[in-house]
Design an enzyme around this catalytic site. Structure first.
Site, PDB file in Angstrom:
ATOM      1  CG  ASP A 266     -33.077   5.182  -3.299  1.00  0.00           C
ATOM      2  OD1 ASP A 266     -33.502   6.357  -3.337  1.00  0.00           O
ATOM      3  OD2 ASP A 266     -33.619   4.273  -2.653  1.00  0.00           O
TER       4      ASP A 266
ATOM      5  CG  ASP B  35     -37.485   5.872  -4.099  1.00  0.00           C
ATOM      6  OD1 ASP B  35     -36.986   6.994  -4.281  1.00  0.00           O
ATOM      7  OD2 ASP B  35     -37.529   5.311  -2.999  1.00  0.00           O
TER       8      ASP B  35
ATOM      9  NE  ARG C  47     -40.831  10.197  -5.200  1.00  0.00           N
ATOM     10  CZ  ARG C  47     -39.792   9.850  -4.467  1.00  0.00           C
ATOM     11  NH1 ARG C  47     -38.764   9.283  -5.052  1.00  0.00           N
ATOM     12  NH2 ARG C  47     -39.792  10.030  -3.175  1.00  0.00           N
TER      13      ARG C  47
ATOM     14  NE  ARG D 299     -41.831   5.827  -1.778  1.00  0.00           N
ATOM     15  CZ  ARG D 299     -40.927   6.654  -1.243  1.00  0.00           C
ATOM     16  NH1 ARG D 299     -39.729   6.755  -1.743  1.00  0.00           N
ATOM     17  NH2 ARG D 299     -41.231   7.361  -0.194  1.00  0.00           N
TER      18      ARG D 299
HETATM   19  N1  ROI Z   1     -40.036  -0.915   0.474  1.00  0.00           N
HETATM   20  C1  ROI Z   1     -39.714  -1.753  -0.514  1.00  0.00           C
HETATM   21  N2  ROI Z   1     -39.996  -3.056  -0.391  1.00  0.00           N
HETATM   22  N3  ROI Z   1     -39.085  -1.329  -1.637  1.00  0.00           N
HETATM   23  C2  ROI Z   1     -38.771  -0.017  -1.816  1.00  0.00           C
HETATM   24  O1  ROI Z   1     -38.194   0.345  -2.858  1.00  0.00           O
HETATM   25  C3  ROI Z   1     -39.093   0.885  -0.790  1.00  0.00           C
HETATM   26  N4  ROI Z   1     -38.787   2.208  -0.899  1.00  0.00           N
HETATM   27  C4  ROI Z   1     -39.034   3.053   0.072  1.00  0.00           C
HETATM   28  C5  ROI Z   1     -39.678   2.636   1.351  1.00  0.00           C
HETATM   29  C6  ROI Z   1     -40.934   3.464   1.568  1.00  0.00           C
HETATM   30  C7  ROI Z   1     -38.693   2.836   2.474  1.00  0.00           C
HETATM   31  N5  ROI Z   1     -40.067   1.248   1.349  1.00  0.00           N
HETATM   32  C8  ROI Z   1     -39.745   0.404   0.359  1.00  0.00           C
HETATM   33  O2  ROI Z   1     -38.684   4.312  -0.076  1.00  0.00           O
END
Ligand code: ROI
Length: 166
Positions: free
Chosen positions: A103, A101, A88, A98
């Site tokens: 979270d 990610d 990343r 990205r």
């Molecule tokens: N949009 C989608 N569909 N899925 C994501 O995981 C995701 N992650 C993000 C942002 C850029 C907000 N948009 C996303 O961080």
């Protein structure tokens, strides 16, 4: 010595670069192989339209529940290390594409508003790509501070979210 007891945490996984499905699968393995973390459940993969700027590829998203002895900030650091290991690059571009990610969505019953960690994750209540996969693995979940997952889903259309595999 205090021994942290095992708690349940939920992790959201997302990628829209460099073979997103494979990114998610690799991250799942890396998380499950981490010391003091064990996988409890893993959702299907979902294809989702980008939230934020639309000039980026669709995302692949999934949600995972784990049992862990790590404290919230330790778990966060592990997730960030896995993001970095999988290449990343933080461009500083808000809401840009990205490779991976991870979270930390929910950690036990904890509610926290810290500059580096908000629990539950602030995006959780209105993101279809988080709520629908969560429902798949934890339909009876009560989200700390927000209430039943089913109530959040009533206000979150599934539009733009496609289940890929189970
Ligand atoms: N949009 C989608 N569909 N899925 C994501 O995981 C995701 N992650 C993000 C942002 C850029 C907000 N948009 C996303 O961080």
């Amino acid at each position: 010595m205090t021994v942290a007891s095992r708690v349940i945490a939920y992790i959201g996984l997302g990628s829209n670069l460099n073979d997103p499905g494979q990114q998610i699968k690799s991250a799942r393995i890396a998380i499950a192989e981490t010391d003091k973390i064990s996988e409890v459940a893993f959702s299907s993969l979902y294809r989702s339209l980008p939230m934020g700027p639309q000039d980026q590829p669709d995302y692949v998203n999934a949600v995972m529940s784990v049992a862990t002895e790590l404290e919230p900030f330790e778990l966060l650091r592990c997730l960030q290390a896995i993001e970095n290991e999988q290449g990343r690059v933080r461009t500083g571009l808000r809401w840009g594409a990205r490779t991976l990610d991870l979270d930390l969505l929910i950690y036990d019953q904890i509610q926290l508003a810290d500059p580096v960690l908000t629990l539950p994750h602030s995006g959780l209540p209105d993101r279809a790509f988080v709520l629908y996969p969560l429902y798949e693995i934890a339909p009876d979940l009560v989200v700390p501070g927000y209430g039943p997952l089913t109530a959040l889903l009533e206000h979150c259309p599934q539009a733009g979210l496609q289940q890929l595999s189970s």
